[in-house]
Write a protein that holds these residues in place. Structure first.
Motif, PDB file in Angstrom:
ATOM      1  N   SER A  81       0.841  -1.191   0.000  1.00  0.00           N
ATOM      2  CA  SER A  81       0.000   0.000   0.000  1.00  0.00           C
ATOM      3  C   SER A  81       0.880   1.247   0.000  1.00  0.00           C
ATOM      4  N   GLU A  82       0.303   2.334  -0.446  1.00  0.00           N
ATOM      5  CA  GLU A  82       1.012   3.613  -0.418  1.00  0.00           C
ATOM      6  C   GLU A  82       0.843   4.314   0.925  1.00  0.00           C
ATOM      7  N   ASP A  83       0.015   3.752   1.802  1.00  0.00           N
ATOM      8  CA  ASP A  83      -0.184   4.322   3.133  1.00  0.00           C
ATOM      9  C   ASP A  83       0.858   3.755   4.086  1.00  0.00           C
ATOM     10  N   HIS A  84       1.421   4.610   4.909  1.00  0.00           N
ATOM     11  CA  HIS A  84       2.428   4.191   5.885  1.00  0.00           C
ATOM     12  C   HIS A  84       1.778   3.503   7.085  1.00  0.00           C
ATOM     13  N   THR A  85       0.609   3.981   7.476  1.00  0.00           N
ATOM     14  CA  THR A  85      -0.122   3.425   8.617  1.00  0.00           C
ATOM     15  C   THR A  85      -1.521   3.033   8.163  1.00  0.00           C
ATOM     16  N   ARG A  86      -1.940   1.825   8.569  1.00  0.00           N
ATOM     17  CA  ARG A  86      -3.266   1.330   8.197  1.00  0.00           C
ATOM     18  C   ARG A  86      -3.910   0.662   9.413  1.00  0.00           C
ATOM     19  N   ALA A  87      -5.242   0.661   9.439  1.00  0.00           N
ATOM     20  CA  ALA A  87      -5.989   0.041  10.533  1.00  0.00           C
ATOM     21  C   ALA A  87      -6.817  -1.116   9.975  1.00  0.00           C
ATOM     22  N   PHE A  88      -6.926  -2.191  10.775  1.00  0.00           N
ATOM     23  CA  PHE A  88      -7.645  -3.392  10.361  1.00  0.00           C
ATOM     24  C   PHE A  88      -8.446  -3.951  11.522  1.00  0.00           C
ATOM     25  N   THR A  89      -9.493  -4.676  11.190  1.00  0.00           N
ATOM     26  CA  THR A  89     -10.236  -5.496  12.143  1.00  0.00           C
ATOM     27  C   THR A  89     -10.336  -6.881  11.529  1.00  0.00           C
ATOM     28  N   GLU A  90      -9.833  -7.884  12.232  1.00  0.00           N
ATOM     29  CA  GLU A  90      -9.825  -9.250  11.719  1.00  0.00           C
ATOM     30  C   GLU A  90     -10.539 -10.174  12.692  1.00  0.00           C
ATOM     31  N   ARG A  91     -11.280 -11.111  12.142  1.00  0.00           N
ATOM     32  CA  ARG A  91     -11.993 -12.105  12.953  1.00  0.00           C
ATOM     33  C   ARG A  91     -11.115 -13.340  13.112  1.00  0.00           C
ATOM     34  N   ILE A  92     -11.011 -13.832  14.352  1.00  0.00           N
ATOM     35  CA  ILE A  92     -10.196 -15.008  14.655  1.00  0.00           C
ATOM     36  C   ILE A  92     -11.126 -16.133  15.105  1.00  0.00           C
ATOM     37  N   PRO A  93     -11.163 -17.250  14.371  1.00  0.00           N
ATOM     38  CA  PRO A  93     -11.958 -18.386  14.838  1.00  0.00           C
ATOM     39  C   PRO A  93     -11.283 -19.016  16.058  1.00  0.00           C
ATOM     40  N   THR A  94     -12.073 -19.438  17.038  1.00  0.00           N
ATOM     41  CA  THR A  94     -11.517 -19.983  18.279  1.00  0.00           C
ATOM     42  C   THR A  94     -12.096 -21.365  18.566  1.00  0.00           C
ATOM     43  N   LEU A  95     -11.398 -22.115  19.406  1.00  0.00           N
ATOM     44  CA  LEU A  95     -11.847 -23.441  19.822  1.00  0.00           C
ATOM     45  C   LEU A  95     -12.823 -23.367  20.986  1.00  0.00           C
ATOM     46  N   SER A  96     -12.682 -22.314  21.782  1.00  0.00           N
ATOM     47  CA  SER A  96     -13.575 -22.106  22.922  1.00  0.00           C
ATOM     48  C   SER A  96     -13.702 -20.601  23.144  1.00  0.00           C
ATOM     49  N   LEU A  97     -14.396 -20.220  24.211  1.00  0.00           N
ATOM     50  CA  LEU A  97     -14.612 -18.805  24.489  1.00  0.00           C
ATOM     51  C   LEU A  97     -13.281 -18.093  24.733  1.00  0.00           C
ATOM     52  N   ALA A  98     -13.035 -17.045  23.976  1.00  0.00           N
ATOM     53  CA  ALA A  98     -11.820 -16.237  24.131  1.00  0.00           C
ATOM     54  C   ALA A  98     -12.129 -15.015  24.984  1.00  0.00           C
ATOM     55  N   THR A  99     -11.114 -14.541  25.680  1.00  0.00           N
ATOM     56  CA  THR A  99     -11.287 -13.323  26.476  1.00  0.00           C
ATOM     57  C   THR A  99     -10.479 -12.163  25.920  1.00  0.00           C
ATOM     58  N   THR A 100      -9.654 -12.419  24.900  1.00  0.00           N
ATOM     59  CA  THR A 100      -8.882 -11.350  24.284  1.00  0.00           C
ATOM     60  C   THR A 100      -8.459 -11.754  22.881  1.00  0.00           C
ATOM     61  N   GLY A 101      -8.203 -10.760  22.061  1.00  0.00           N
ATOM     62  CA  GLY A 101      -7.669 -10.944  20.725  1.00  0.00           C
ATOM     63  C   GLY A 101      -6.646  -9.854  20.461  1.00  0.00           C
ATOM     64  N   PHE A 102      -5.519 -10.219  19.883  1.00  0.00           N
ATOM     65  CA  PHE A 102      -4.451  -9.234  19.706  1.00  0.00           C
ATOM     66  C   PHE A 102      -3.507  -9.652  18.580  1.00  0.00           C
ATOM     67  N   VAL A 103      -2.637  -8.744  18.174  1.00  0.00           N
ATOM     68  CA  VAL A 103      -1.617  -9.016  17.181  1.00  0.00           C
ATOM     69  C   VAL A 103      -0.399  -9.575  17.903  1.00  0.00           C
ATOM     70  N   ASN A 104       0.053 -10.746  17.472  1.00  0.00           N
ATOM     71  CA  ASN A 104       1.253 -11.346  18.058  1.00  0.00           C
ATOM     72  C   ASN A 104       2.489 -10.752  17.413  1.00  0.00           C
ATOM     73  N   ALA A 105       2.520 -10.668  16.078  1.00  0.00           N
ATOM     74  CA  ALA A 105       3.680 -10.130  15.369  1.00  0.00           C
ATOM     75  C   ALA A 105       3.297  -9.754  13.942  1.00  0.00           C
ATOM     76  N   CYS A 106       4.025  -8.826  13.361  1.00  0.00           N
ATOM     77  CA  CYS A 106       3.866  -8.458  11.955  1.00  0.00           C
ATOM     78  C   CYS A 106       5.243  -8.365  11.315  1.00  0.00           C
ATOM     79  N   TRP A 107       5.315  -8.644  10.006  1.00  0.00           N
ATOM     80  CA  TRP A 107       6.598  -8.645   9.315  1.00  0.00           C
ATOM     81  C   TRP A 107       6.371  -8.416   7.824  1.00  0.00           C
ATOM     82  N   VAL A 108       7.457  -8.084   7.131  1.00  0.00           N
ATOM     83  CA  VAL A 108       7.428  -7.975   5.679  1.00  0.00           C
ATOM     84  C   VAL A 108       7.838  -9.336   5.142  1.00  0.00           C
ATOM     85  N   PRO A 109       6.945 -10.017   4.405  1.00  0.00           N
ATOM     86  CA  PRO A 109       7.287 -11.372   3.917  1.00  0.00           C
ATOM     87  C   PRO A 109       8.310 -11.350   2.806  1.00  0.00           C
TER      88      PRO A 109
END
Length: 131
Positions: free
Chosen positions: A103-131
């Motif tokens: 992207s040409e944007d330096h900063t971007r915001a996202f909302t992602e859905r994470i499927p879980t095995l049971s009830l979750a109490t939090t969701g967060f980004v573990n790590a990001c990288w340039v592939p």
């Protein structure tokens, strides 16, 4: 009788001012080279750095959680992020890797859905990288 100074001069145990200048010049060149190398590695590492900031999460139901986050990445580079969901005992109950196109944007915001095995109490980004 010979003195200590005469013996040092005879056997070359004293340093001439020219030799001392050459020695300090070598030390100065090596120090400047090390400083230059450290500066170059710092700048080159920060050019491809990706940072992620969690901005919130929403527990959708017993089987999913949505994580909202913001990433700051190099312009024109694709980014991949590992997002995670945990339960109240800090166990991982969901995990997902998402990829975003360049992207040409330096900063971007996202909302992602994470499927879980049971009830979750939090969701967060573990790590990001340039592939």
């Amino acid at each position: 009788m010979t003195t200590h100074a005469q013996l040092d001069d005879r056997y070359g145990r004293t340093r001439s001012p020219r030799r001392r200048l050459v020695g300090w010049s070598i030390v100065a060149v090596l120090a400047l080279g090390a400083i230059g190398f450290l500066a170059w590695t710092t700048v080159s590492n920060s050019l491809n750095a990706v940072t992620a900031t969690d901005t919130g999460f929403t527990v959708d139901d017993d089987r999913s959680v949505s994580a909202t986050f913001q990433i700051t990445a190099p312009v024109g580079q694709p980014v991949a992020c590992a997002i995670e969901a945990r339960d109240e005992e800090h166990g991982t109950v969901g995990w997902r890797v998402v990829q975003y196109p360049a992207s040409e944007d330096h900063t971007r915001a996202f909302t992602e859905r994470i499927p879980t095995l049971s009830l979750a109490t939090t969701g967060f980004v573990n790590a990001c990288w340039v592939p």
